[in-house]
Scaffold this motif. Structure first.
Motif, PDB file in Angstrom:
ATOM      1  N   ALA A   5      35.282  -3.150 -25.947  1.00  0.00           N
ATOM      2  CA  ALA A   5      36.146  -4.293 -26.248  1.00  0.00           C
ATOM      3  C   ALA A   5      37.504  -3.897 -26.815  1.00  0.00           C
ATOM      4  O   ALA A   5      38.447  -4.693 -26.761  1.00  0.00           O
ATOM      5  CB  ALA A   5      35.443  -5.225 -27.230  1.00  0.00           C
TER       6      ALA A   5
ATOM      7  N   VAL B  31      40.905 -15.433 -27.665  1.00  0.00           N
ATOM      8  CA  VAL B  31      39.886 -15.422 -28.703  1.00  0.00           C
ATOM      9  C   VAL B  31      39.214 -16.784 -28.716  1.00  0.00           C
ATOM     10  O   VAL B  31      39.886 -17.820 -28.603  1.00  0.00           O
ATOM     11  CB  VAL B  31      40.508 -15.137 -30.085  1.00  0.00           C
ATOM     12  CG1 VAL B  31      39.488 -15.279 -31.186  1.00  0.00           C
ATOM     13  CG2 VAL B  31      41.140 -13.775 -30.117  1.00  0.00           C
TER      14      VAL B  31
ATOM     15  N   ARG C 213      33.553 -11.377 -21.623  1.00  0.00           N
ATOM     16  CA  ARG C 213      33.785 -11.525 -23.053  1.00  0.00           C
ATOM     17  C   ARG C 213      32.825 -10.628 -23.816  1.00  0.00           C
ATOM     18  O   ARG C 213      31.823 -10.156 -23.281  1.00  0.00           O
ATOM     19  CB  ARG C 213      33.643 -12.969 -23.506  1.00  0.00           C
ATOM     20  CG  ARG C 213      32.216 -13.490 -23.513  1.00  0.00           C
ATOM     21  CD  ARG C 213      32.124 -14.899 -24.037  1.00  0.00           C
ATOM     22  NE  ARG C 213      30.736 -15.346 -24.084  1.00  0.00           N
ATOM     23  CZ  ARG C 213      30.349 -16.503 -24.543  1.00  0.00           C
ATOM     24  NH1 ARG C 213      31.240 -17.357 -25.012  1.00  0.00           N
ATOM     25  NH2 ARG C 213      29.078 -16.833 -24.555  1.00  0.00           N
TER      26      ARG C 213
ATOM     27  N   ALA D  67      41.265  -7.639 -25.495  1.00  0.00           N
ATOM     28  CA  ALA D  67      41.224  -9.097 -25.642  1.00  0.00           C
ATOM     29  C   ALA D  67      42.557  -9.752 -25.300  1.00  0.00           C
ATOM     30  O   ALA D  67      43.623  -9.302 -25.745  1.00  0.00           O
ATOM     31  CB  ALA D  67      40.818  -9.487 -27.057  1.00  0.00           C
TER      32      ALA D  67
ATOM     33  N   LYS E 126      45.725  -7.560 -26.050  1.00  0.00           N
ATOM     34  CA  LYS E 126      45.191  -6.243 -25.706  1.00  0.00           C
ATOM     35  C   LYS E 126      45.398  -5.223 -26.831  1.00  0.00           C
ATOM     36  O   LYS E 126      45.603  -4.043 -26.587  1.00  0.00           O
ATOM     37  CB  LYS E 126      45.805  -5.717 -24.407  1.00  0.00           C
ATOM     38  CG  LYS E 126      45.415  -6.523 -23.188  1.00  0.00           C
ATOM     39  CD  LYS E 126      45.928  -5.854 -21.936  1.00  0.00           C
ATOM     40  CE  LYS E 126      45.498  -6.588 -20.710  1.00  0.00           C
ATOM     41  NZ  LYS E 126      45.976  -5.913 -19.500  1.00  0.00           N
TER      42      LYS E 126
ATOM     43  N   LEU F 211      35.686 -12.312 -28.056  1.00  0.00           N
ATOM     44  CA  LEU F 211      36.866 -11.720 -27.428  1.00  0.00           C
ATOM     45  C   LEU F 211      36.728 -11.856 -25.915  1.00  0.00           C
ATOM     46  O   LEU F 211      35.736 -11.411 -25.340  1.00  0.00           O
ATOM     47  CB  LEU F 211      37.003 -10.246 -27.826  1.00  0.00           C
ATOM     48  CG  LEU F 211      37.121  -9.964 -29.324  1.00  0.00           C
ATOM     49  CD1 LEU F 211      37.206  -8.465 -29.576  1.00  0.00           C
ATOM     50  CD2 LEU F 211      38.320 -10.680 -29.929  1.00  0.00           C
ATOM     51  N   TYR F 212      37.721 -12.467 -25.286  1.00  0.00           N
ATOM     52  CA  TYR F 212      37.736 -12.669 -23.835  1.00  0.00           C
ATOM     53  C   TYR F 212      38.752 -11.711 -23.212  1.00  0.00           C
ATOM     54  O   TYR F 212      39.835 -11.503 -23.764  1.00  0.00           O
ATOM     55  CB  TYR F 212      38.125 -14.110 -23.497  1.00  0.00           C
ATOM     56  CG  TYR F 212      37.085 -15.117 -23.891  1.00  0.00           C
ATOM     57  CD1 TYR F 212      36.146 -15.557 -22.969  1.00  0.00           C
ATOM     58  CD2 TYR F 212      37.041 -15.640 -25.178  1.00  0.00           C
ATOM     59  CE1 TYR F 212      35.173 -16.496 -23.331  1.00  0.00           C
ATOM     60  CE2 TYR F 212      36.087 -16.574 -25.545  1.00  0.00           C
ATOM     61  CZ  TYR F 212      35.160 -16.990 -24.615  1.00  0.00           C
ATOM     62  OH  TYR F 212      34.213 -17.917 -24.981  1.00  0.00           O
ATOM     63  N   PHE F 213      38.409 -11.197 -22.030  1.00  0.00           N
ATOM     64  CA  PHE F 213      39.222 -10.187 -21.362  1.00  0.00           C
ATOM     65  C   PHE F 213      39.816 -10.736 -20.069  1.00  0.00           C
ATOM     66  O   PHE F 213      39.371 -11.766 -19.561  1.00  0.00           O
ATOM     67  CB  PHE F 213      38.386  -8.939 -21.098  1.00  0.00           C
ATOM     68  CG  PHE F 213      37.609  -8.504 -22.323  1.00  0.00           C
ATOM     69  CD1 PHE F 213      38.251  -8.213 -23.508  1.00  0.00           C
ATOM     70  CD2 PHE F 213      36.229  -8.432 -22.295  1.00  0.00           C
ATOM     71  CE1 PHE F 213      37.547  -7.834 -24.644  1.00  0.00           C
ATOM     72  CE2 PHE F 213      35.510  -8.048 -23.413  1.00  0.00           C
ATOM     73  CZ  PHE F 213      36.165  -7.750 -24.593  1.00  0.00           C
TER      74      PHE F 213
END
Length: 147
Positions: free
Chosen positions: A137, A144, A122, A141, A100, A115-117
């Motif tokens: 974004a 990755v 993403r 994140a 983050k 980038l995945y949350f």
């Protein structure tokens, strides 16, 4: 730090000025860290890339905590340039140092960075040098992906 009531105003200003000068010339308490992770070896270190990467590793992506590639960084090493096969070839869960905190990204070796949350969404792909991942974004994140 308090001042004695008997300290003259001029003396107090001198102490404040000396303290301010010391703050301006002091080195930062902690310099930015530049860490490395190899997807090939599974090793992580902030002591240079030689301690983590495999013999044929290439850089897949670089992540930064600050805008314009500043602040702390994480270099992700992979065993080969990313093939363009419509798959995410590498996924890396970010540790506490970068989780983050990603603000800018550099894609390397034909790898695109995703980038995945936490909510499963993403953003990306980031295909080159992106000095600002954008307000949606920024600092979100947790994982990755490289494709």
């Amino acid at each position: 730090m308090g001042f004695s009531k008997r300290l003259s105003k001029a003396a107090a200003l001198g102490v404040i000025a000396a303290g301010a000068a010391a703050l301006l010339t002091a080195t930062p308490a902690q310099a930015a860290s530049h860490c490395h992770f190899s997807n090939t070896t599974g090793r992580y270190s902030c002591s240079g890339s030689n301690s983590v990467r495999g013999p044929n590793d290439v850089i897949g992506s670089k992540l930064f905590t600050g805008y314009d590639y500043s602040g702390d960084s994480l270099t992700i090493w992979v065993d080969r340039p990313c093939p363009k096969n419509n798959y995410v070839d590498y996924t890396i869960d970010l540790g506490s140092a970068m989780r983050k905190k990603v603000t800018s990204v550099q894609a390397w070796s034909t790898c695109w960075t995703w980038l995945y949350f936490e909510d499963g969404s993403r953003d990306g792909p980031y295909q080159g040098n992106d000095p600002d991942v954008g307000t949606w974004a920024n600092d979100r994140a947790v994982t990755v992906g490289l494709s």
